[in-house]
Design an enzyme around this catalytic site. Sequence first.
Site, PDB file in Angstrom:
ATOM      1  N   HIS A  73      44.631  36.195  40.806  1.00  0.00           N
ATOM      2  CA  HIS A  73      43.410  36.068  40.424  1.00  0.00           C
ATOM      3  C   HIS A  73      42.268  36.358  41.291  1.00  0.00           C
ATOM      4  O   HIS A  73      41.430  35.338  41.668  1.00  0.00           O
ATOM      5  CB  HIS A  73      43.177  34.472  39.534  1.00  0.00           C
ATOM      6  CG  HIS A  73      44.239  34.675  38.542  1.00  0.00           C
ATOM      7  ND1 HIS A  73      44.423  33.191  37.800  1.00  0.00           N
ATOM      8  CD2 HIS A  73      44.993  35.445  37.948  1.00  0.00           C
ATOM      9  CE1 HIS A  73      45.394  33.405  37.155  1.00  0.00           C
ATOM     10  NE2 HIS A  73      45.819  34.580  37.103  1.00  0.00           N
ATOM     11  N   HIS A  95      49.184  43.522  35.119  1.00  0.00           N
ATOM     12  CA  HIS A  95      48.984  42.018  34.765  1.00  0.00           C
ATOM     13  C   HIS A  95      47.421  41.849  34.247  1.00  0.00           C
ATOM     14  O   HIS A  95      46.877  42.312  35.258  1.00  0.00           O
ATOM     15  CB  HIS A  95      49.449  41.131  35.715  1.00  0.00           C
ATOM     16  CG  HIS A  95      48.930  39.541  35.515  1.00  0.00           C
ATOM     17  ND1 HIS A  95      49.884  39.043  34.553  1.00  0.00           N
ATOM     18  CD2 HIS A  95      48.043  38.887  35.859  1.00  0.00           C
ATOM     19  CE1 HIS A  95      49.144  37.586  34.463  1.00  0.00           C
ATOM     20  NE2 HIS A  95      48.135  37.467  35.324  1.00  0.00           N
TER      21      HIS A  95
END
Length: 145
Positions: A73, A95
């Site tokens: 992230h 993703h």
Amino acid sequence: VIMASPGMMQSGLSRDLFESWCTDHRNGVIIAGYVVEGTLAKQILSEPTEITTMTGQKLPLRMSVDYISFSAHTDYDQTSEFIRMLKPPYIVLVHGEQNEMARLKAAIIREYEDDEISLMSVWKCTILVTPRQSNFISGAKKWLR
């Protein structure tokens, strides 16, 4: 370079690719972040000479195994810096939420338009291909084995 989840490599795309490529010394895997005891990712960090596949088959581990601390992230600046350092010829985005992945893809294409980078997005196992990616598809077939 393929970044594939799950990171513990117990199943899924990361495990499938690892089992397909682990016997070739020309390949490598980078474990990018925390790993749990009892997982394949943790096991290969101790550099065993062989691994056991999901089907129970023993395979020699000949690929290189490295570790870096990397969060899945990241913001755009971190992701862009990572791309700048690696200079990969192919990038596959796999993703994220579809609209955000499209925004990231567009930003990467803009920033690296003068570089020799082919970019592909995969969302829910759907490959989104642009005309610019036609050479990437034929090249990907060779290295996605």
